[in-house]
Design an enzyme around this catalytic site. Structure first.
Site, PDB file in Angstrom:
ATOM      1  CG  ASP A 121      -2.037  -0.897   1.251  1.00 55.56           C
ATOM      2  OD1 ASP A 121      -2.359  -1.433   0.177  1.00 55.56           O
ATOM      3  OD2 ASP A 121      -2.655  -1.078   2.320  1.00 55.56           O
ATOM      4  NE  ARG A 172      -4.513  -1.417  -4.326  1.00 55.08           N
ATOM      5  CZ  ARG A 172      -4.223  -1.792  -3.070  1.00 55.08           C
ATOM      6  NH1 ARG A 172      -3.783  -0.892  -2.190  1.00 55.08           N
ATOM      7  NH2 ARG A 172      -4.335  -3.044  -2.706  1.00 55.08           N
TER       8      ARG A 172
HETATM    9  P1  FDA Z   1     -14.231   9.306  -4.584  1.00 55.95           P
HETATM   10  O1  FDA Z   1     -13.625   9.594  -3.248  1.00 55.95           O
HETATM   11  O2  FDA Z   1     -14.592  10.440  -5.427  1.00 55.95           O
HETATM   12  O3  FDA Z   1     -15.459   8.347  -4.377  1.00 55.95           O
HETATM   13  C1  FDA Z   1     -16.374   8.033  -5.430  1.00 55.95           C
HETATM   14  C2  FDA Z   1     -17.669   7.612  -4.759  1.00 55.95           C
HETATM   15  O4  FDA Z   1     -17.475   6.374  -4.077  1.00 55.95           O
HETATM   16  C3  FDA Z   1     -18.133   8.584  -3.682  1.00 55.95           C
HETATM   17  O5  FDA Z   1     -18.946   9.574  -4.216  1.00 55.95           O
HETATM   18  C4  FDA Z   1     -18.854   7.689  -2.713  1.00 55.95           C
HETATM   19  O6  FDA Z   1     -20.161   7.455  -3.189  1.00 55.95           O
HETATM   20  C5  FDA Z   1     -18.120   6.381  -2.816  1.00 55.95           C
HETATM   21  N1  FDA Z   1     -17.114   6.172  -1.755  1.00 55.95           N
HETATM   22  C6  FDA Z   1     -15.773   6.280  -1.869  1.00 55.95           C
HETATM   23  N2  FDA Z   1     -15.162   5.930  -0.715  1.00 55.95           N
HETATM   24  C7  FDA Z   1     -16.154   5.598   0.150  1.00 55.95           C
HETATM   25  C8  FDA Z   1     -16.197   5.116   1.511  1.00 55.95           C
HETATM   26  N3  FDA Z   1     -15.063   4.904   2.202  1.00 55.95           N
HETATM   27  N4  FDA Z   1     -17.405   4.865   2.058  1.00 55.95           N
HETATM   28  C9  FDA Z   1     -18.559   5.031   1.374  1.00 55.95           C
HETATM   29  N5  FDA Z   1     -18.580   5.470   0.091  1.00 55.95           N
HETATM   30  C10 FDA Z   1     -17.410   5.748  -0.503  1.00 55.95           C
HETATM   31  N6  FDA Z   1      -5.348   5.166  -0.719  1.00 55.95           N
HETATM   32  C11 FDA Z   1      -4.052   5.380  -0.430  1.00 55.95           C
HETATM   33  O7  FDA Z   1      -3.670   6.519  -0.154  1.00 55.95           O
HETATM   34  N7  FDA Z   1      -3.161   4.352  -0.436  1.00 55.95           N
HETATM   35  C12 FDA Z   1      -3.522   3.079  -0.755  1.00 55.95           C
HETATM   36  O8  FDA Z   1      -2.680   2.179  -0.766  1.00 55.95           O
HETATM   37  C13 FDA Z   1      -4.895   2.830  -1.061  1.00 55.95           C
HETATM   38  N8  FDA Z   1      -5.330   1.593  -1.383  1.00 55.95           N
HETATM   39  C14 FDA Z   1      -6.606   1.418  -1.860  1.00 55.95           C
HETATM   40  C15 FDA Z   1      -7.017   0.162  -2.320  1.00 55.95           C
HETATM   41  C16 FDA Z   1      -8.267   0.010  -2.892  1.00 55.95           C
HETATM   42  C17 FDA Z   1      -8.684  -1.352  -3.402  1.00 55.95           C
HETATM   43  C18 FDA Z   1      -9.146   1.131  -2.994  1.00 55.95           C
HETATM   44  C19 FDA Z   1     -10.485   1.004  -3.671  1.00 55.95           C
HETATM   45  C20 FDA Z   1      -8.761   2.344  -2.489  1.00 55.95           C
HETATM   46  C21 FDA Z   1      -7.505   2.498  -1.900  1.00 55.95           C
HETATM   47  N9  FDA Z   1      -7.109   3.733  -1.379  1.00 55.95           N
HETATM   48  C22 FDA Z   1      -5.800   3.916  -1.033  1.00 55.95           C
HETATM   49  C23 FDA Z   1      -8.109   4.790  -1.125  1.00 55.95           C
HETATM   50  C24 FDA Z   1      -8.220   5.734  -2.301  1.00 55.95           C
HETATM   51  O9  FDA Z   1      -7.073   6.527  -2.373  1.00 55.95           O
HETATM   52  C25 FDA Z   1      -9.448   6.667  -2.149  1.00 55.95           C
HETATM   53  O10 FDA Z   1      -9.341   7.417  -0.987  1.00 55.95           O
HETATM   54  C26 FDA Z   1     -10.774   5.949  -2.102  1.00 55.95           C
HETATM   55  O11 FDA Z   1     -10.796   4.871  -2.999  1.00 55.95           O
HETATM   56  C27 FDA Z   1     -11.924   6.876  -2.507  1.00 55.95           C
HETATM   57  O12 FDA Z   1     -11.675   7.432  -3.769  1.00 55.95           O
HETATM   58  P2  FDA Z   1     -12.500   7.079  -5.108  1.00 55.95           P
HETATM   59  O13 FDA Z   1     -11.512   6.916  -6.203  1.00 55.95           O
HETATM   60  O14 FDA Z   1     -13.388   5.934  -4.868  1.00 55.95           O
HETATM   61  O15 FDA Z   1     -13.272   8.409  -5.449  1.00 55.95           O
END
Ligand code: FDA
Length: 298
Positions: A121, A172
């Protein structure tokens, strides 16, 4: 909204533990490895792969190593389709980089023996350079069953892709969850989205294996267009999402024939972990509050 998110986070420590437990249940498999295995088995039945992460607040790297060994053994024994994710600070990154390298190399070798894979990560920006350096050193040792994470909000990410390209890395891409200052990270939502798509494009160009970790409809649509333009087969990339977040969107991707991996955290320190994640990024508190309200209305 940002004010409301911060207010939610401030009141959280006063929220009774059972309520936090109820809220976090959707996002954390449970306290034990058996809970993670149950969650993964259910996801596998739905055609989804998984990545298991053990939540820990301790700095006892050796204990964590032993626990991960148990995770690999259990994944193999139970025939689960899951790899593991790990945070380098849990393996001593803030104590000593060489010590951390030794620990993570042990973990990656353990995984290799069982045909498994380790995703490192990415944590906050103070750890980016060290994390990438450790990834490079692992690859230099001939370890290929390891991948890293790049965050789309980081201004350095496209440069990191250029310098990692010769390794054809397994990466990732995610937006980034830590609150970072404007000198290192883009702050505007749309800029992060655009940088995300550019990062994926740069990686595909370099022949990297890309794991697209997002729940953002716009980013997913743009990436799908890139994949289609390149005519990539489903085994040449994957999507990734967090346990409990937008499962219907994940189902749709699986129905369309894409591979999807779900991030499954488990561990006894679920309470501390939940509070810390929310304090690291108050936006998440807003998402959870909204999601909970929607669920109550149904
Ligand atoms: P965005 O934040 O715009 O979310 C899109 C939509 O998804 C939102 O409008 C909401 O509806 C929904 N959503 C997103 N997160 C939610 C939550 N927690 N609860 C409820 N609804 C939610 N970060 C990092 O800094 N280091 C890392 O190693 C990782 N690893 C990682 C692995 C995986 C498999 C994922 C999916 C994510 C990560 N992240 C991470 C977290 C990533 O950086 C980010 O903060 C979250 O995925 C949310 O961003 P989105 O791209 O989903 O967009």
């Amino acid at each position: 909204m940002a004010l409301l998110d911060r207010a939610l986070v401030r009141v959280l420590p006063a929220v009774p533990r059972p309520v936090v437990k109820k809220l976090s249940q959707r996002y954390i498999a449970g306290p034990d490895l058996a809970d993670a295995c149950r969650a993964v088995a259910g996801l596998n039945l739905d055609g989804k792969m998984a990545t298991i992460e053990e939540i820990t607040t301790r700095d006892e790297a050796s204990a964590l190593l032993a626990e991960y060994e148990d995770v690999f053994e259990t994944i193999e024994r139970e025939g689960l389709d899951s790899n593991v994710s790990v945070k380098l600070t849990g393996l001593g990154l803030n104590l000593d980089r060489d010590f951390c390298l030794e620990n993570v190399a042990t973990l990656v070798r353990d995984a290799a023996k069982r045909g498994n894979f380790v995703r490192i990560d990415m944590e906050d920006s103070s750890t980016t350079s060290d994390t990438l350096e450790i990834y490079r050193r692992l690859r230099a040792q001939g370890l290929d069953n390891v991948g890293v994470v790049l965050q789309a909000y980081m201004k350095r990410t496209l440069m990191d892709i250029a310098s990692l390209a010769p390794l054809r890395p397994n990466v990732r891409v995610c937006k980034g969850i830590y609150v970072e200052p404007p000198d290192v990270a883009y702050q505007e939502f749309e800029t992060v989205q655009i940088n995300f798509v550019e990062a994926v494009e740069g990686l595909l160009e370099a022949g990297a294996y890309v794991a697209v970790a997002t729940h953002d409809d716009w980013v997913i649509a743009e990436v799908l267009t890139l994949l289609e333009e390149r005519g990539l087969a489903p085994e040449e990339y994957e999507f990734q999402m967090l346990l409990g977040v937008r499962p219907e969107l994940g189902d749709e991707l699986v129905r369309e024939g894409h591979r999807l991996r779900i991030y499954v955290p488990f561990g006894r320190q679920w309470y501390e972990y939940s509070l810390r994640r929310l304090q690291e990024n108050p936006k998440i508190a807003g998402y959870i509050a909204l999601d909970t309200l929607k669920r109550l209305r149904r």
